[in-house]
Design a protein around this motif. Structure first.
Motif, PDB file in Angstrom:
ATOM      1  N   GLY A   1       0.800  -1.217   0.000  1.00  0.00           N
ATOM      2  CA  GLY A   1       0.000   0.000   0.000  1.00  0.00           C
ATOM      3  C   GLY A   1       0.826   1.257   0.000  1.00  0.00           C
ATOM      4  N   GLU A   2       1.995   1.206   0.695  1.00  0.00           N
ATOM      5  CA  GLU A   2       2.801   2.412   0.847  1.00  0.00           C
ATOM      6  C   GLU A   2       3.973   2.505  -0.115  1.00  0.00           C
ATOM      7  N   TYR A   3       4.256   1.426  -0.889  1.00  0.00           N
ATOM      8  CA  TYR A   3       5.376   1.502  -1.826  1.00  0.00           C
ATOM      9  C   TYR A   3       5.271   0.434  -2.900  1.00  0.00           C
ATOM     10  N   LEU A   4       6.043   0.659  -3.971  1.00  0.00           N
ATOM     11  CA  LEU A   4       6.219  -0.337  -5.030  1.00  0.00           C
ATOM     12  C   LEU A   4       7.713  -0.494  -5.253  1.00  0.00           C
ATOM     13  N   LEU A   5       8.165  -1.735  -5.261  1.00  0.00           N
ATOM     14  CA  LEU A   5       9.578  -2.050  -5.428  1.00  0.00           C
ATOM     15  C   LEU A   5       9.737  -3.030  -6.584  1.00  0.00           C
ATOM     16  N   ALA A   6      10.715  -2.771  -7.446  1.00  0.00           N
ATOM     17  CA  ALA A   6      11.052  -3.708  -8.525  1.00  0.00           C
ATOM     18  C   ALA A   6      12.562  -3.799  -8.619  1.00  0.00           C
ATOM     19  N   VAL A   7      13.076  -5.021  -8.818  1.00  0.00           N
ATOM     20  CA  VAL A   7      14.520  -5.230  -8.873  1.00  0.00           C
ATOM     21  C   VAL A   7      14.851  -6.307  -9.894  1.00  0.00           C
TER      22      VAL A   7
ATOM     23  N   THR B   1      20.184 -14.582  -4.409  1.00  0.00           N
ATOM     24  CA  THR B   1      20.533 -14.102  -3.072  1.00  0.00           C
ATOM     25  C   THR B   1      20.427 -12.584  -2.991  1.00  0.00           C
ATOM     26  N   ALA B   2      20.902 -11.908  -4.010  1.00  0.00           N
ATOM     27  CA  ALA B   2      20.864 -10.445  -4.021  1.00  0.00           C
ATOM     28  C   ALA B   2      19.433  -9.929  -4.054  1.00  0.00           C
ATOM     29  N   VAL B   3      18.602 -10.507  -4.890  1.00  0.00           N
ATOM     30  CA  VAL B   3      17.197 -10.076  -4.971  1.00  0.00           C
ATOM     31  C   VAL B   3      16.510 -10.264  -3.621  1.00  0.00           C
ATOM     32  N   ARG B   4      16.699 -11.427  -3.032  1.00  0.00           N
ATOM     33  CA  ARG B   4      16.049 -11.722  -1.751  1.00  0.00           C
ATOM     34  C   ARG B   4      16.546 -10.786  -0.651  1.00  0.00           C
ATOM     35  N   GLY B   5      17.866 -10.614  -0.542  1.00  0.00           N
ATOM     36  CA  GLY B   5      18.419  -9.758   0.494  1.00  0.00           C
ATOM     37  C   GLY B   5      18.010  -8.305   0.326  1.00  0.00           C
ATOM     38  N   PHE B   6      18.039  -7.834  -0.916  1.00  0.00           N
ATOM     39  CA  PHE B   6      17.656  -6.451  -1.207  1.00  0.00           C
ATOM     40  C   PHE B   6      16.208  -6.199  -0.806  1.00  0.00           C
ATOM     41  N   CYS B   7      15.314  -7.073  -1.239  1.00  0.00           N
ATOM     42  CA  CYS B   7      13.887  -6.896  -0.945  1.00  0.00           C
ATOM     43  C   CYS B   7      13.609  -6.985   0.550  1.00  0.00           C
ATOM     44  N   ASN B   8      14.297  -7.890   1.246  1.00  0.00           N
ATOM     45  CA  ASN B   8      14.075  -8.031   2.681  1.00  0.00           C
ATOM     46  C   ASN B   8      14.431  -6.755   3.435  1.00  0.00           C
TER      47      ASN B   8
ATOM     48  N   ASP C   1      18.877   6.486   1.543  1.00  0.00           N
ATOM     49  CA  ASP C   1      19.599   5.751   2.588  1.00  0.00           C
ATOM     50  C   ASP C   1      19.122   4.305   2.662  1.00  0.00           C
ATOM     51  N   LEU C   2      17.819   4.100   2.538  1.00  0.00           N
ATOM     52  CA  LEU C   2      17.271   2.747   2.596  1.00  0.00           C
ATOM     53  C   LEU C   2      17.747   1.925   1.406  1.00  0.00           C
ATOM     54  N   LEU C   3      17.763   2.512   0.221  1.00  0.00           N
ATOM     55  CA  LEU C   3      18.236   1.791  -0.962  1.00  0.00           C
ATOM     56  C   LEU C   3      19.719   1.447  -0.843  1.00  0.00           C
TER      57      LEU C   3
END
Length: 251
Positions: free
Chosen positions: A26-32, A49-56, A75-77
């Motif tokens: 609801g508060e964001y959309l993330l794509a990687v 591993t990178a996709v999972r760690g980044f999204c987490n 900063d979060l990215l």
């Protein structure tokens, strides 16, 4: 907001070392999108591993302390990239079969505090607005270095024997540097691995992204657009894995 992703092994490769994810809250959309390297097994593990760690990390950030402004989003990215890098690096250090593995990463995060992209390597983000199709990210690659120095022309770069050498990747070193980009107003965003943009010229990608290639008054749906991108990339040679995520403001 519409968002759809697709990956394909291509014509020449024996396995798919690309990975992608989309997260819509609801508060964001993330794509990687990540494009792995390091042998048959290593590339797969690195990108996943990178996709999972980044999204987490992004999920945890919004759950614990949602970013309140653009600096907090950046900063979060950056933290998400660092965490993903650490996970890939540690996994490679623990398994000799994975030694030397790494991966590119390109991602977008859209939220009330701001819209930003982050990039490591040569996977790309394109932006489409009012018919204009532009590349947002800048490749961390040897060929981009030569272009910046004026040592090769764009025409020479397209066929240069070292065009696939990247200068940054997640998981290769204990620390990694990333590039951040604010995302201006857009109709569509296209994230993709080099298996797509190396096969299809930007002007053709633009037509495919806006869905106007079918000659009908009503543009094709996002799933169909990505399917056509992958079909054409394979038709033009499919020399690498192909991954793309398309998102936009159409409803």
């Amino acid at each position: 907001m519409k968002c759809y992703g697709k990956t394909d092994i291509g014509v020449k490769r024996k396995n798919n070392q690309d990975s992608f994810a989309t997260v819509t809250k609801g508060e964001y959309l993330l794509a990687v999108v990540c494009d792995g390297m390091g042998g048959a097994r290593g590339g797969n593990v690195a990108s996943e591993t990178a996709v999972r760690g980044f999204c987490n990390t992004v999920r945890d950030g919004f759950a614990k302390d949602p970013p309140a402004d653009g600096q907090a989003v950046e900063d979060l990215l950056t933290q998400a990239v660092n965490d993903a890098n650490t996970e890939v690096y540690r996994k490679a250090a623990e398994d000799s079969d994975l030694e030397g593995m790494g991966t590119t990463l390109v991602a977008v995060l859209l939220c009330d505090a701001g819209n930003f992209a982050v990039n490591v390597g040569d996977s790309r983000l394109y932006l489409q607005k009012d018919g204009e199709f532009t590349q947002v990210t800048k490749d961390n690659s040897f060929i981009q270095y030569l272009l910046d120095k004026g040592l090769v022309s764009p025409e020479e770069a397209a066929t240069h024997p070292n065009r696939n050498i990247i200068l940054r990747a997640l998981g290769v070193n204990e620390e990694v540097e990333c590039d951040l980009y604010p995302i201006p107003a857009f109709d569509r965003l296209l994230l993709c691995s080099d298996g797509l943009y190396n096969m299809i010229p930007a002007e053709e990608l633009a037509v495919l992204a806006d869905g106007s290639y079918n000659g009908k008054k009503r543009p094709a749906g996002y799933r169909t657009r990505l399917g056509e991108m992958i079909r054409r990339a394979n038709f033009y040679g499919g020399s690498d894995n192909i991954t793309a995520v398309l998102l936009g403001t159409e409803r």
